[in-house]
Design a protein around this motif. Sequence first.
Motif, PDB file in Angstrom:
ATOM      1  N   CYS A 112      35.220   8.754  46.093  1.00 59.59           N
ATOM      2  CA  CYS A 112      34.738   7.477  45.545  1.00 59.59           C
ATOM      3  C   CYS A 112      33.523   6.971  46.313  1.00 59.59           C
ATOM      4  CB  CYS A 112      35.850   6.422  45.589  1.00 59.59           C
ATOM      5  SG  CYS A 112      37.139   6.671  44.366  1.00 59.59           S
ATOM      6  N   LEU A 113      33.554   7.050  47.637  1.00 63.20           N
ATOM      7  CA  LEU A 113      32.389   6.623  48.415  1.00 63.20           C
ATOM      8  C   LEU A 113      31.262   7.627  48.208  1.00 63.20           C
ATOM      9  CD1 LEU A 113      31.442   4.396  50.251  1.00 63.20           C
ATOM     10  CD2 LEU A 113      32.340   5.635  52.209  1.00 63.20           C
ATOM     11  N   GLY A 114      31.575   8.913  48.329  1.00 57.70           N
ATOM     12  CA  GLY A 114      30.747   9.989  47.803  1.00 57.70           C
ATOM     13  C   GLY A 114      29.382  10.212  48.420  1.00 57.70           C
ATOM     14  N   ASP A 115      29.038   9.521  49.493  1.00 52.26           N
ATOM     15  CA  ASP A 115      27.713   9.657  50.094  1.00 52.26           C
ATOM     16  C   ASP A 115      27.889  10.009  51.564  1.00 52.26           C
ATOM     17  OD1 ASP A 115      25.239   8.668  51.582  1.00 52.26           O
ATOM     18  OD2 ASP A 115      24.585   8.363  49.510  1.00 52.26           O
ATOM     19  N   ALA A 116      27.303  11.124  51.982  1.00 53.47           N
ATOM     20  CA  ALA A 116      27.468  11.565  53.369  1.00 53.47           C
ATOM     21  C   ALA A 116      26.895  10.560  54.353  1.00 53.47           C
ATOM     22  CB  ALA A 116      26.799  12.929  53.554  1.00 53.47           C
ATOM     23  N   GLY A 117      25.816   9.865  53.972  1.00 49.83           N
ATOM     24  CA  GLY A 117      25.229   8.846  54.842  1.00 49.83           C
ATOM     25  C   GLY A 117      26.162   7.675  55.047  1.00 49.83           C
ATOM     26  N   TYR A 118      26.781   7.211  53.959  1.00 42.30           N
ATOM     27  CA  TYR A 118      27.746   6.116  54.068  1.00 42.30           C
ATOM     28  C   TYR A 118      28.966   6.555  54.883  1.00 42.30           C
ATOM     29  CZ  TYR A 118      25.090   3.753  50.365  1.00 42.30           C
ATOM     30  OH  TYR A 118      24.107   3.142  49.625  1.00 42.30           O
ATOM     31  N   GLY A 119      29.379   7.802  54.683  1.00 45.32           N
ATOM     32  CA  GLY A 119      30.492   8.322  55.471  1.00 45.32           C
ATOM     33  C   GLY A 119      30.160   8.340  56.947  1.00 45.32           C
ATOM     34  N   LEU A 120      28.903   8.659  57.286  1.00 39.91           N
ATOM     35  CA  LEU A 120      28.473   8.656  58.682  1.00 39.91           C
ATOM     36  C   LEU A 120      28.545   7.254  59.269  1.00 39.91           C
ATOM     37  CD1 LEU A 120      27.288  10.381  60.975  1.00 39.91           C
ATOM     38  CD2 LEU A 120      25.003   9.814  60.094  1.00 39.91           C
ATOM     39  N   VAL A 121      28.174   6.247  58.465  1.00 36.27           N
ATOM     40  CA  VAL A 121      28.270   4.853  58.920  1.00 36.27           C
ATOM     41  C   VAL A 121      29.723   4.491  59.224  1.00 36.27           C
ATOM     42  CG1 VAL A 121      27.981   2.437  58.227  1.00 36.27           C
ATOM     43  CG2 VAL A 121      26.188   4.107  57.703  1.00 36.27           C
ATOM     44  N   VAL A 122      30.624   4.861  58.309  1.00 36.82           N
ATOM     45  CA  VAL A 122      32.051   4.566  58.508  1.00 36.82           C
ATOM     46  C   VAL A 122      32.569   5.282  59.750  1.00 36.82           C
ATOM     47  CG1 VAL A 122      34.359   4.816  57.519  1.00 36.82           C
ATOM     48  CG2 VAL A 122      32.447   4.164  56.053  1.00 36.82           C
ATOM     49  N   LEU A 123      32.180   6.538  59.935  1.00 38.07           N
ATOM     50  CA  LEU A 123      32.649   7.325  61.073  1.00 38.07           C
ATOM     51  C   LEU A 123      32.172   6.728  62.395  1.00 38.07           C
ATOM     52  CD1 LEU A 123      34.019   9.906  62.176  1.00 38.07           C
ATOM     53  CD2 LEU A 123      31.824  11.081  61.867  1.00 38.07           C
ATOM     54  N   VAL A 169      35.341  17.635  36.145  1.00 43.32           N
ATOM     55  CA  VAL A 169      36.446  18.569  35.923  1.00 43.32           C
ATOM     56  C   VAL A 169      37.297  18.691  37.184  1.00 43.32           C
ATOM     57  CG1 VAL A 169      37.047  20.942  35.319  1.00 43.32           C
ATOM     58  CG2 VAL A 169      35.106  19.823  34.202  1.00 43.32           C
ATOM     59  N   ILE A 170      36.645  18.760  38.332  1.00 43.35           N
ATOM     60  CA  ILE A 170      37.378  18.856  39.598  1.00 43.35           C
ATOM     61  C   ILE A 170      38.242  17.619  39.809  1.00 43.35           C
ATOM     62  CG2 ILE A 170      37.097  18.855  42.107  1.00 43.35           C
ATOM     63  CD1 ILE A 170      34.655  20.694  41.689  1.00 43.35           C
ATOM     64  N   SER A 171      37.732  16.430  39.444  1.00 39.63           N
ATOM     65  CA  SER A 171      38.517  15.192  39.580  1.00 39.63           C
ATOM     66  C   SER A 171      39.791  15.266  38.752  1.00 39.63           C
ATOM     67  CB  SER A 171      37.675  13.982  39.150  1.00 39.63           C
ATOM     68  OG  SER A 171      36.569  13.802  40.003  1.00 39.63           O
ATOM     69  N   VAL A 172      39.666  15.795  37.520  1.00 42.98           N
ATOM     70  CA  VAL A 172      40.845  15.925  36.659  1.00 42.98           C
ATOM     71  C   VAL A 172      41.813  16.959  37.231  1.00 42.98           C
ATOM     72  CG1 VAL A 172      41.644  16.581  34.357  1.00 42.98           C
ATOM     73  CG2 VAL A 172      39.576  15.200  34.606  1.00 42.98           C
ATOM     74  N   ILE A 173      41.275  18.051  37.781  1.00 43.10           N
ATOM     75  CA  ILE A 173      42.143  19.083  38.378  1.00 43.10           C
ATOM     76  C   ILE A 173      42.902  18.510  39.576  1.00 43.10           C
ATOM     77  CG2 ILE A 173      42.128  21.278  39.636  1.00 43.10           C
ATOM     78  CD1 ILE A 173      39.783  22.137  37.860  1.00 43.10           C
ATOM     79  N   ILE A 174      42.204  17.735  40.406  1.00 47.40           N
ATOM     80  CA  ILE A 174      42.872  17.096  41.548  1.00 47.40           C
ATOM     81  C   ILE A 174      43.971  16.167  41.046  1.00 47.40           C
ATOM     82  CG2 ILE A 174      42.559  15.460  43.441  1.00 47.40           C
ATOM     83  CD1 ILE A 174      39.714  16.607  43.770  1.00 47.40           C
ATOM     84  N   GLY A 175      43.663  15.431  39.982  1.00 54.43           N
ATOM     85  CA  GLY A 175      44.671  14.550  39.395  1.00 54.43           C
ATOM     86  C   GLY A 175      45.877  15.320  38.893  1.00 54.43           C
ATOM     87  N   LEU A 176      45.619  16.461  38.244  1.00 53.29           N
ATOM     88  CA  LEU A 176      46.722  17.289  37.742  1.00 53.29           C
ATOM     89  C   LEU A 176      47.604  17.778  38.890  1.00 53.29           C
ATOM     90  CD1 LEU A 176      48.128  18.799  35.429  1.00 53.29           C
ATOM     91  CD2 LEU A 176      46.507  20.683  35.787  1.00 53.29           C
ATOM     92  N   ILE A 177      46.956  18.188  39.980  1.00 55.50           N
ATOM     93  CA  ILE A 177      47.733  18.667  41.140  1.00 55.50           C
ATOM     94  C   ILE A 177      48.601  17.538  41.695  1.00 55.50           C
ATOM     95  CG2 ILE A 177      47.539  19.484  43.524  1.00 55.50           C
ATOM     96  CD1 ILE A 177      44.956  20.945  42.652  1.00 55.50           C
ATOM     97  N   TYR A 234      41.891   9.837  36.510  1.00 56.18           N
ATOM     98  CA  TYR A 234      41.288  10.424  37.702  1.00 56.18           C
ATOM     99  C   TYR A 234      39.789  10.664  37.544  1.00 56.18           C
ATOM    100  CZ  TYR A 234      45.905  11.111  39.706  1.00 56.18           C
ATOM    101  OH  TYR A 234      47.170  10.897  40.244  1.00 56.18           O
ATOM    102  N   ILE A 235      39.266  10.507  36.334  1.00 53.59           N
ATOM    103  CA  ILE A 235      37.817  10.656  36.134  1.00 53.59           C
ATOM    104  C   ILE A 235      37.064   9.582  36.914  1.00 53.59           C
ATOM    105  CG2 ILE A 235      35.977  10.545  34.399  1.00 53.59           C
ATOM    106  CD1 ILE A 235      37.803  11.868  32.428  1.00 53.59           C
ATOM    107  N   ARG A 236      37.753   8.473  37.238  1.00 55.33           N
ATOM    108  CA  ARG A 236      37.099   7.413  38.018  1.00 55.33           C
ATOM    109  C   ARG A 236      36.624   7.935  39.379  1.00 55.33           C
ATOM    110  NH1 ARG A 236      40.796   2.876  37.859  1.00 55.33           N
ATOM    111  NH2 ARG A 236      41.758   3.955  36.109  1.00 55.33           N
ATOM    112  N   LEU A 237      37.263   8.971  39.906  1.00 53.84           N
ATOM    113  CA  LEU A 237      36.811   9.542  41.174  1.00 53.84           C
ATOM    114  C   LEU A 237      35.389  10.078  41.041  1.00 53.84           C
ATOM    115  CD1 LEU A 237      40.030  11.550  42.150  1.00 53.84           C
ATOM    116  CD2 LEU A 237      39.314   9.313  43.015  1.00 53.84           C
ATOM    117  N   PHE A 238      35.120  10.738  39.913  1.00 55.30           N
ATOM    118  CA  PHE A 238      33.786  11.253  39.641  1.00 55.30           C
ATOM    119  C   PHE A 238      32.818  10.115  39.319  1.00 55.30           C
ATOM    120  CE2 PHE A 238      31.229  12.054  35.755  1.00 55.30           C
ATOM    121  CZ  PHE A 238      30.170  12.744  36.335  1.00 55.30           C
ATOM    122  N   ALA A 239      33.277   9.173  38.485  1.00 54.34           N
ATOM    123  CA  ALA A 239      32.387   8.096  38.026  1.00 54.34           C
ATOM    124  C   ALA A 239      31.950   7.189  39.174  1.00 54.34           C
ATOM    125  CB  ALA A 239      33.091   7.273  36.942  1.00 54.34           C
ATOM    126  N   LEU A 240      32.880   6.824  40.055  1.00 55.23           N
ATOM    127  CA  LEU A 240      32.533   5.922  41.159  1.00 55.23           C
ATOM    128  C   LEU A 240      31.596   6.607  42.154  1.00 55.23           C
ATOM    129  CD1 LEU A 240      36.034   4.316  41.727  1.00 55.23           C
ATOM    130  CD2 LEU A 240      33.990   3.150  40.909  1.00 55.23           C
TER     131      LEU A 240
END
Length: 625
Positions: free
Chosen positions: A337-348, A422-430, A532-538
């Motif tokens: 959902c956050l999806g940005d390596a730069g933002y992840g670096l800020v959080v880390l 598609v990966i978001s839906v697969i993760i949701g299925l799992i 689970y498509i919201r994971l991709f959309a966000l």
Amino acid sequence: MITKMKKLTFLVTNKEYEQFLADIRKIGVVHIEELQSGATSAEFEAGKALAERYKNALKALDYAQETYTTEQHYNNVDLAGVSDVKTAGLKLVEEVEGLLAEENSVKHKIEAAEKNIQALRPWGEFNAANLEALAEKGYQVHFFSCPVKLFKQEWKDEYFATPIEEVDKKIYFITFSPERPDIMAENIELPQRPLSAYIQEKNELQSELEQIHENLLRINAEGRDEILASQVENDNDISLSKVHLSSESIANDAVKLMVGWTPVEKEQEVEEYLDKNKIFYEAANPELDDNVPVEIKNGSYTSLFEPILRMYSLPSYHDLDITLFLAPFFMLFFGLCLGDAGYGLVVLVASIILLKKVEPDMKPYAKLGIWLGAMTIVCGLLTGTFFGIDLSQQEWAFLAPVKKYFINEKNFTIFGYSPMMVISVIIGLIQVLLGMVLSAVKAARMYGWKFGVGKMSWVVAIVSAIICFGVPAMGVALPQVVTYILYGLIGISVLGIFFFNSPDKNIFMNFGTGLWNTYGMATGLLGDLLSYIRLFALGLTGGVLGGVFNQLAFQLTESMPWAVRWLPMLLILLFGHGINFGLCMISSFVHPMRLTFVEFFKNADFEGGGKEYDPFQVKTYEVKK
């Protein structure tokens, strides 16, 4: 993992009762069950009222510490003649309450003085005694105000109207006449004392208020520990009162009946005491209808996600502790959902800094932030997004070897769709299938293996159908024998779905329930997976917005020379990415929780509703001196 509990039923004579409570409290491992629902007592109600006073006093001291500043060094608070901890803390609470009441009174007086000052300010300083002297000679002074454009010159001739001040297009004037003039203006009644008197009064009140604040800061600096220690003592009294209310008198009030719970690994300690003191008790394993307290014990990683589980509810004792299965999915969902390596670096980085600075009880949250930030960096690098920059579109030499591996539609699609969707839906299925497996395990553990067959059959049927029909759709041919095996698994699963969904009912009820469950699964599963498509959309939205702010920063300033361009460009980037980061952080917590609490918990048949294990024990607080 949910700690296994043992049920202990005690029968204690009135003579032994108080000593029994003291001993059990000292051992400190028995959770006392409430037998008299809704019961209360004067001591219990008084304790709760006092607890609220402690809470309010500490809240006021916290506010004082955050709001008021001082350079004064305080002496120890005056607790002369006070012998015990609870009385000392209560004395300070009473002092805080007195100061708060005094503060409220002084603030009201300041407001009144300020109101009088505002009323007198346009007229300046004058002495009311002079007005009385004029009145004795037949001239009364009247005070008026009106809009400047409505002031009439004839008032000067007829009533000796004299303008005093003009403020905000409003004129303030006085008249001299035997009677009050009948004019179209607002007659103003002024306070009796002069302006300087009210200003002096306000200053004196401000000094009083500052002294009150000084006293609150003094108590917070030197007496907070005494209040906290007293609060703990009161909590102990409340706990004892609750235990008194949790027993039932039987045998003509000669014997007390109590029920308690203790972890299995601590059972021996309690039973040794009971046997030694010849207390009658009965130990038993929990029944399905028992309201067993819950104690959760997880590893250092999994325990970080317990606060998220508690936002929903603790599991019931007979449920599964789902934290272990929640943790990796929630972390992955946050990263997507956050999806940005730069933002992840800020959080880390922020989490690492906080880990070194925050109090021990806040460190688990900082550690959780480290995990979430690291996962966001991984997800951002996999999709090729860094502070809104699409790395797959950059002509940087060091990116050339890896650009083709970024997971986006520019590199490849899956069935013609964006790979992340598609990966978001697969993760949701799992996750949904995992939830169904957990539901089957729970049913089998609680009621017997037959009750898990129907739920597990759905998992086998869905997985077999995906392999049987999905793999050939991707252009991969399955061996004929594998296809037949899959057909057989689907057939066996259908039998389980239609004839083992309710093993305690007859065959016709099972078949009818199976048809209804099939309809529910066909409609519900599709809806769950689409969520689970919201994971991709966000993740996509955050990256697009970040890219928009990057474009604005560079395009709006491209005509400026670099000597001055860098500043507005930096401000646009900081402002834009600050807003985007804040919105993405909110979404990255809210939507993974939504997927967890709704889709996952529903399919896992997670009910919650557990009450926390709270052993009857003496709590202590060490006063630091």
